[in-house]
Write an enzyme that holds these catalytic residues in place. Structure first.
Site, PDB file in Angstrom:
ATOM      1  N   ARG A  42       0.830  -1.210   0.000  1.00  0.00           N
ATOM      2  CA  ARG A  42       0.000   0.000   0.000  1.00  0.00           C
ATOM      3  C   ARG A  42       0.866   1.262   0.000  1.00  0.00           C
ATOM      4  NH1 ARG A  42      -5.216  -0.588   3.973  1.00  0.00           N
ATOM      5  NH2 ARG A  42      -6.141  -2.407   3.014  1.00  0.00           N
ATOM      6  N   ASP A 150     -15.113  10.935   8.772  1.00  0.00           N
ATOM      7  CA  ASP A 150     -14.077   9.908   8.602  1.00  0.00           C
ATOM      8  C   ASP A 150     -12.720  10.594   8.698  1.00  0.00           C
ATOM      9  OD1 ASP A 150     -14.215   6.830   7.288  1.00  0.00           O
ATOM     10  OD2 ASP A 150     -12.266   7.832   7.146  1.00  0.00           O
TER      11      ASP A 150
HETATM   12  C1  LIG Z   1     -14.165  -0.483   7.121  1.00  0.00           C
HETATM   13  S1  LIG Z   1     -14.626   1.215   7.046  1.00  0.00           S
HETATM   14  C2  LIG Z   1     -16.251   1.136   7.756  1.00  0.00           C
HETATM   15  C3  LIG Z   1     -17.258   1.953   6.976  1.00  0.00           C
HETATM   16  C4  LIG Z   1     -18.688   1.859   7.513  1.00  0.00           C
HETATM   17  N1  LIG Z   1     -18.770   2.336   8.860  1.00  0.00           N
HETATM   18  C5  LIG Z   1     -19.198   0.444   7.423  1.00  0.00           C
HETATM   19  O1  LIG Z   1     -19.346  -0.246   8.427  1.00  0.00           O
HETATM   20  O2  LIG Z   1     -19.441  -0.020   6.287  1.00  0.00           O
HETATM   21  C6  LIG Z   1     -13.649   1.913   8.380  1.00  0.00           C
HETATM   22  C7  LIG Z   1     -13.521   3.417   8.302  1.00  0.00           C
HETATM   23  O3  LIG Z   1     -13.012   3.914   9.523  1.00  0.00           O
HETATM   24  C8  LIG Z   1     -12.179   5.008   9.250  1.00  0.00           C
HETATM   25  N2  LIG Z   1     -11.276   5.277  10.388  1.00  0.00           N
HETATM   26  C9  LIG Z   1     -10.213   4.562  10.799  1.00  0.00           C
HETATM   27  N3  LIG Z   1      -9.610   5.157  11.832  1.00  0.00           N
HETATM   28  C10 LIG Z   1     -10.331   6.284  12.110  1.00  0.00           C
HETATM   29  C11 LIG Z   1     -10.198   7.331  13.065  1.00  0.00           C
HETATM   30  N4  LIG Z   1      -9.204   7.357  13.971  1.00  0.00           N
HETATM   31  N5  LIG Z   1     -11.103   8.338  13.037  1.00  0.00           N
HETATM   32  C12 LIG Z   1     -12.111   8.330  12.121  1.00  0.00           C
HETATM   33  N6  LIG Z   1     -12.280   7.374  11.195  1.00  0.00           N
HETATM   34  C13 LIG Z   1     -11.393   6.359  11.178  1.00  0.00           C
HETATM   35  C14 LIG Z   1     -11.440   4.577   7.995  1.00  0.00           C
HETATM   36  O4  LIG Z   1     -10.882   5.653   7.290  1.00  0.00           O
HETATM   37  C15 LIG Z   1     -12.524   3.838   7.218  1.00  0.00           C
HETATM   38  O5  LIG Z   1     -13.141   4.653   6.251  1.00  0.00           O
END
Ligand SMILES: C[S@@+](CC[C@H](N)C(=O)[O-])C[C@H]1O[C@@H](n2cnc3c(N)ncnc32)[C@H](O)[C@@H]1O
Length: 283
Positions: A42, A150
């Site tokens: 990545r 996000d």
């Molecule tokens: C797997 S996705 C989940 C999306 C949606 N909530 C779902 O369940 O389909 C995880 C998301 O969490 C975000 N994320 C990770 N660490 C984070 C943080 N410290 N603060 C805010 N968002 C975060 C990532 O950028 C990513 O877009």
């Protein structure tokens, strides 16, 4: 210029540690050594963009005073953004029930606030908005807002366009598609859709790191934080629960992802009232 050598640069253990420490500090992400090769692939792209020879040079950029924007790229490259419409449908059923119990209040001037924390490309808050629009044809007249945040600025930029190609439309029925999406011209042979204004207007997309300050001055009826804390260690998760409690209405709901849970909900002021569904303990 991209060289063959840059495609083969390996992530050495020292750089891995430095990147893992930084990712943890910046975003709470816990990187494990078993994932070295995924992380390496990545991040190779960032080395190419910056024309750097190896990960040692990359870590020097990340840790420099001028490294802030690269630290954002790092987090964006390391986060997993997988999502789809109406993922874990039972939460949308609960949202529908909650809406029905608030409908009379809403129609006489009350408000409803929803937060999709870790909204990725927007499918989660859009699914919430569509769920509510299905129940209330007068949705535009109700004081109903969804905050979608996000850490990854790329996904927020994408979500704000409200445009989805066919491959992002998993979970949307044909009926919903014709009601809440407009068809756009095909791109590269793939169908494209744009969310209608009535749904778009319900959602405010903002970049926000859950580990940082929350400039939030409202209480939420529902918080979706699904498939986000799975990437955090227990300590980081436990710092989040009291913060969610503080911004939830006493009868509000917190939804987590299917493999996430609050280990000792009572200790954090919550009770578990269904699969991955929590409510503040009555005071
Ligand atoms: C797997 S996705 C989940 C999306 C949606 N909530 C779902 O369940 O389909 C995880 C998301 O969490 C975000 N994320 C990770 N660490 C984070 C943080 N410290 N603060 C805010 N968002 C975060 C990532 O950028 C990513 O877009």
């Amino acid at each position: 210029m991209i060289t063959a050598a840059q495609n083969e640069v390996t992530l050495d253990p020292e750089s891995f540690r430095s990147i893992a420490d930084l990712a943890y500090r910046e975003s709470g992400l816990t990187l494990v050594e078993e994932k070295t090769s995924m992380i390496q692939s990545r991040l190779r792209h960032r080395l190419r963009v910056l024309e750097l020879e190896d990960f040692t040079a990359y870590c020097a950029v990340l840790n420099s005073d001028a490294g802030q924007s690269e630290r954002r790229h790092l987090v964006s490259a390391l986060t997993t953004n997988v999502s789809h419409f109406f993922r874990e449908a039972h939460h949308f059923e609960q949202l529908a029930k909650l809406f029905s119990s608030h409908a009379a209040k809403l129609r006489s001037g009350g408000r409803m606030r929803i937060w999709s924390a870790g909204c990725s490309n927007g499918q989660e808050p859009l699914s919430a908005a569509i769920t509510l629009a299905e129940l209330a044809p007068d949705i535009a007249n109700l004081d109903l807002k969804i905050l979608a945040t996000d850490i990854d600025q790329n996904v927020i930029r994408f979500a704000r366009t409200a445009r989805y190609s066919q491959r992002f439309m998993r979970g949307v029925t044909t009926e919903m598609r014709s009601q809440y999406f407009g068809a756009l011209a095909e791109m590269n042979g793939e169908k494209q859709y744009e969310v209608t204004a009535i749904i778009r207007q319900m959602i405010q997309f903002n970049a926000l790191n859950l580990l940082g300050q929350w400039p939030i001055r409202t209480k939420f009826d529902v918080i979706f934080c699904r498939n986000v804390v799975i990437y955090f260690d227990a300590k980081t998760q436990e710092r989040l629960w009291p913060r969610f409690l503080e911004v939830l209405h006493p009868d509000g709901l917190l939804f987590l992802g299917h493999s996430e849970r609050i280990a000792e909900p009572e200790k954090f002021g919550f009770e578990c009232i269904g699969p991955t569904t929590y409510r503040p303990l009555p005071k």
